[in-house]
Design an enzyme around this catalytic site. Structure first.
Site, PDB file in Angstrom:
ATOM      1  N   GLY A 169      18.429 -40.100 -21.547  1.00 49.64           N
ATOM      2  CA  GLY A 169      18.824 -38.761 -21.098  1.00 49.64           C
ATOM      3  C   GLY A 169      17.985 -37.679 -21.756  1.00 49.64           C
ATOM      4  O   GLY A 169      17.735 -36.620 -21.156  1.00 49.64           O
ATOM      5  N   GLU A 229      14.913 -37.521 -19.766  1.00 53.38           N
ATOM      6  CA  GLU A 229      15.225 -36.929 -18.448  1.00 53.38           C
ATOM      7  C   GLU A 229      15.356 -35.404 -18.551  1.00 53.38           C
ATOM      8  O   GLU A 229      14.947 -34.676 -17.651  1.00 53.38           O
ATOM      9  CB  GLU A 229      16.491 -37.562 -17.888  1.00 53.38           C
ATOM     10  CG  GLU A 229      16.254 -39.022 -17.466  1.00 53.38           C
ATOM     11  CD  GLU A 229      17.521 -39.739 -17.048  1.00 53.38           C
ATOM     12  OE1 GLU A 229      18.485 -39.736 -17.844  1.00 53.38           O
ATOM     13  OE2 GLU A 229      17.563 -40.293 -15.938  1.00 53.38           O
ATOM     14  N   ALA A 256      21.852 -40.807 -23.837  1.00 52.83           N
ATOM     15  CA  ALA A 256      23.268 -40.523 -23.577  1.00 52.83           C
ATOM     16  C   ALA A 256      24.098 -41.108 -24.715  1.00 52.83           C
ATOM     17  O   ALA A 256      23.596 -41.901 -25.513  1.00 52.83           O
ATOM     18  CB  ALA A 256      23.663 -41.159 -22.256  1.00 52.83           C
ATOM     19  N   GLU A 309      16.860 -47.323 -20.778  1.00 58.41           N
ATOM     20  CA  GLU A 309      18.187 -47.654 -20.252  1.00 58.41           C
ATOM     21  C   GLU A 309      18.380 -49.136 -19.938  1.00 58.41           C
ATOM     22  O   GLU A 309      19.455 -49.693 -20.169  1.00 58.41           O
ATOM     23  CB  GLU A 309      18.490 -46.826 -18.997  1.00 58.41           C
ATOM     24  CG  GLU A 309      18.891 -45.395 -19.267  1.00 58.41           C
ATOM     25  CD  GLU A 309      17.716 -44.450 -19.477  1.00 58.41           C
ATOM     26  OE1 GLU A 309      16.572 -44.930 -19.609  1.00 58.41           O
ATOM     27  OE2 GLU A 309      17.946 -43.234 -19.502  1.00 58.41           O
TER      28      GLU A 309
END
Ligand code: NAD
Length: 686
Positions: A100, A103, A61, A123
């Site tokens: 992300g 993911e 992210a 993260e």
């Protein structure tokens, strides 16, 4: 466009294109949603291939967005659409797929990666948990234990390991090409990860993960919360688990620990040459290193590992042999830890020579001196370097405390002289203080900064003073600790207080490791200039008189029977009582909070003076120094970031109260006073 999409027959290719690392910010999420909509309008598509432009798939992210309210489309919704699509999506992982990015691949039906790809969910290293299904899909895919390892440690895995784990289906040099030609039946047989069954609970796995996280990341919230979420995946439907995950992610990302970890993350990336430094650096293909002891050997290895040729200079043949052995020891250790290959070790050895003849370094564009900490020795070495090296070679010293201006003044061109202050072990510790003397030229400085990148060091510019940035703060920390000990505490109480704060070890255990003799020599050097009105604590001198130099002599502030396992030493406690008695001090108890407060205030006040005097350019640099050189807890964001969580006004209030005890030692720094007065943070003080 941050996301590009095109069609080639029955295959659609969607490419993340947000240089430099395809961070998944708002524009990428919106672009992906648009691509998903577009795919749904297409007739006759057999598959969609998702890949990244450049060398990264997606590094995660965009952490810069974490301070603001999240703006839709949100990543979990994007991934849900990809996963639900009737047309199977295939992740062609062309490089790192992290956070992300990882993911996103879990939302795809099939995953193929290049051999060098790193895949993972880091993260927790930024103080948050995965926020787009990572904690729920990963365990469904790879099982509970492997998911716990991946998510709670935050460590990515390489492609080969990812195949073993079942995280990806295969490896290919050109994953887009392979994805294009993959048999349709094979793709359609694969399951949507979100539709897989809950992972089976494995006895003891969660408890083991908790214990490991408590040991490796003590005091940190995110790893434990991530473990809670992975554990949840064993017993809840996907949607429920994801709702809890999202709420946890949103809660943590604005918390103190996540803010602090983000601050250090960005500070590390911002550590580079200042904008005004535009000079061309010197050529450093061959570097001379003077002295092959602890530091010289580590520096030589770091340079060799970064592709430089090194000529190590020692005083005599014995010194040369010792230096060679010291460097070889590091090569051997790196080999046995799998950090370098046999071929790389041979390559390193081939670029290394050691000599007692300075003439051997005649071709070096840079010299780094790491000989004894003595002004006389340094001056002799610099004269010899000047005579042997090219007239424009840059000459650096690794001195910890000595006056670089004085060393430079002894040379014919002081503009070539600077400090390059490495930390032990020099091939591992990331911090590099680049010390600018009053005559240091921009070319010399630029050379220091240019060298930091290949060495994978974090460069911080420092001015000349006793101890530069880091050791000057350290000296004040130790002085405050010694004062508390003299006035009523013990080394073990003080160490414990600082470990509770988040240091891996307290100041006394750390000093036992590095040796009490260095600080002692330093105090003797400072005798001539020390303010006679400043309180002097003699306990450390008594320790040296008793031969208690630390672990290397079997005893220091602690005893080390049999060479390991530290034990409290009543003799040390008695020494403090005795010295306090001689000084007429009425000792009293200190609580752990009082101890912490004094040691931290002392450091903060010294650091503020360092800013005030322009020794450090800004608070962020001090944060980097304290975290990467001195073990200040990273999750507290560094000394000045931590100070800002208290606030300058409150700090000045506390310091002022302490001036009743000792006005000289606790006088609030002008920078703190100004910040308190103007309601500014130290981060904004320069
Ligand atoms: P060390 O005693 O382990 O090594 C010094 C080496 O320099 C010895 O091998 C010695 O033979 C050699 N030497 C002495 N005079 C020389 C000369 N004239 N020419 C060539 N070689 C010579 O010391 P160290 O711990 O490696 O420290 C070296 C320097 O680095 C010092 O200035 C020290 O303050 C600084 N430093 C040390 C540390 C640390 O943690 N040890 C950290 C940062 C900086």
């Amino acid at each position: 466009m941050s996301v590009e999409y095109r069609r080639d027959g029955a295959v659609a290719v969607v490419t993340l294109n947000n240089p430099p690392v395809n961070a998944i910010g708002h524009a990428v999420r919106a672009g992906l949603m648009e691509a998903v909509d577009w795919v749904e309008t297409q007739e006759g598509l057999s598959r969609v291939i998702l890949t990244g432009a450049g060398r990264t798939f997606a590094a995660g992210a965009d952490a810069r967005e974490f301070d603001a309210e999240p703006v839709p489309p949100h990543l979990p919704d994007v991934i849900a659409r990809i996963e639900a699509s009737d047309i199977p999506w295939i992740a062609a992982i062309n490089g790192a797929a992290l956070g992300g990015g990882c993911e996103l691949t879990l939302g795809c039906r099939y995953r193929i990666a290049v051999p060098g790809a790193q895949i993972g969910l880091p993260e927790v290293t930024l103080g948050v948990v995965p926020g787009a299904g990572g904690t729920q899909r990963m365990p469904r895919l790879v099982g509970l234990k492997a998911a716990l390892d991946l998510i709670a440690s935050g460590k990515p895995v390489k492609a080969t390991r990812a195949v073993e784990l079942g995280l990806i289906h295969g490896i290919a040099d050109d994953p887009v090409e392979l994805a294009t030609h993959l048999d349709q039946g094979t793709i359609e047989l694969t399951h949507r990860v979100g539709a897989m069954e809950n992972p089976a609970p494995e006895a003891g796995a969660v408890e083991a993960a908790r214990a490991t996280a408590a040991r490796r990341t003590a005091n940190q919230v995110a790893p434990q919360r991530a473990i809670d979420l992975v554990e949840l995946s064993t017993r809840t439907p996907l949607a429920e688990g994801m709702a809890t995950e999202r709420a946890t992610f949103l809660e943590l990302r604005t918390g103190d620990q996540a803010r602090a970890l983000r601050h250090i993350f960005f500070a590390e990336r911002a550590a580079k040459a200042p904008d005004w430094l535009t000079a061309e650096p010197a050529e450093t293909g061959t570097v001379a290193v003077v002295g092959g002891g602890t530091m010289g050997a580590g520096i030589a290895y770091a340079l060799l590992n970064a592709g430089r040729s090194v000529v190590l200079l020692e005083t005599d043949a014995d010194g040369v042999e010792l230096a060679k052995a010291n460097v070889e020891k590091i090569v051997g250790a790196s080999l046995s830890r799998g950090m370098i290959s046999d071929a790389k070790a041979d390559d390193i050895r081939a670029r290394f020579t050691a000599s007692d003849d300075y003439g051997a370094a005649a071709g070096a564009g840079l010299a780094i001196e790491a000989a004894f900490e003595s002004m006389e020795v340094k001056k002799t070495v610099f004269a010899a370097l000047e005579a042997a090296l090219p007239a424009d070679a840059i000459l650096a010293t690794n001195t910890s405390y000595l006056d670089i201006d004085e060393i430079a003044a002894g040379t014919s061109d002081p503009s070539r002289v600077l400090g390059l202050h490495f930390f032990a072990p020099a091939h591992i510790m990331r911090l590099l203080e680049i010390v600018r003397g009053k005559a240091t030229g921009n070319r010399a400085l630029a050379t220091g900064f240019a060298l930091a990148r290949p060495l994978r060091k974090i460069p911080v510019l420092a001015g000349v003073c006793d101890g530069f940035i880091g050791n000057r703060i350290l000296a004040r920390y130790r002085e405050a600790a010694d004062t508390v000990m003299m006035d009523g505490s013990t080394p073990w109480e003080i160490d414990e207080a600082m470990v509770e704060f988040g240091y891996a070890m307290g100041p006394y255990e750390a000093q036992d490791l590095s040796g009490l003799d260095i600080a002692h020599a330093n105090r003797r050097r400072q005798d001539a200039t020390r303010d006679p009105n400043r309180r002097y604590i003699p306990i450390a001198d008594r320790m040296v008189e008793l031969g208690k130099l630390g672990k290397k002599t079997g005893a220091g502030w602690y005893r080390y029977p049999g060479g390991n396992g530290k034990v409290d030493d009543p003799i040390v406690a008695d020494l403090a009582i005795e010295e306090a008695h001689f000084a007429g001090i009425e000792r009293r108890d200190f609580t752990a909070d009082e101890i912490r407060e004094r040691l931290l205030l002392a450091m903060i006040n010294e650091a503020a003076d360092i800013l005030h005097e322009g020794i450090a350019a800004n608070a962020r640099d001090i944060d980097l120094v304290t975290v990467f050189g001195y073990g200040f807890p990273r999750w507290r964001g560094g000394l000045m970031h931590y100070a800002d969580t208290i606030g300058a006004a409150r700090i000045v209030e506390k310091l002022t109260a302490l001036t009743a005890e000792d006005p000289l030692v606790w006088r609030p720094s002008p920078v703190l006073v100004a910040c308190a007065r103007d309601g500014r943070s130290l981060a904004d003080a320069t």
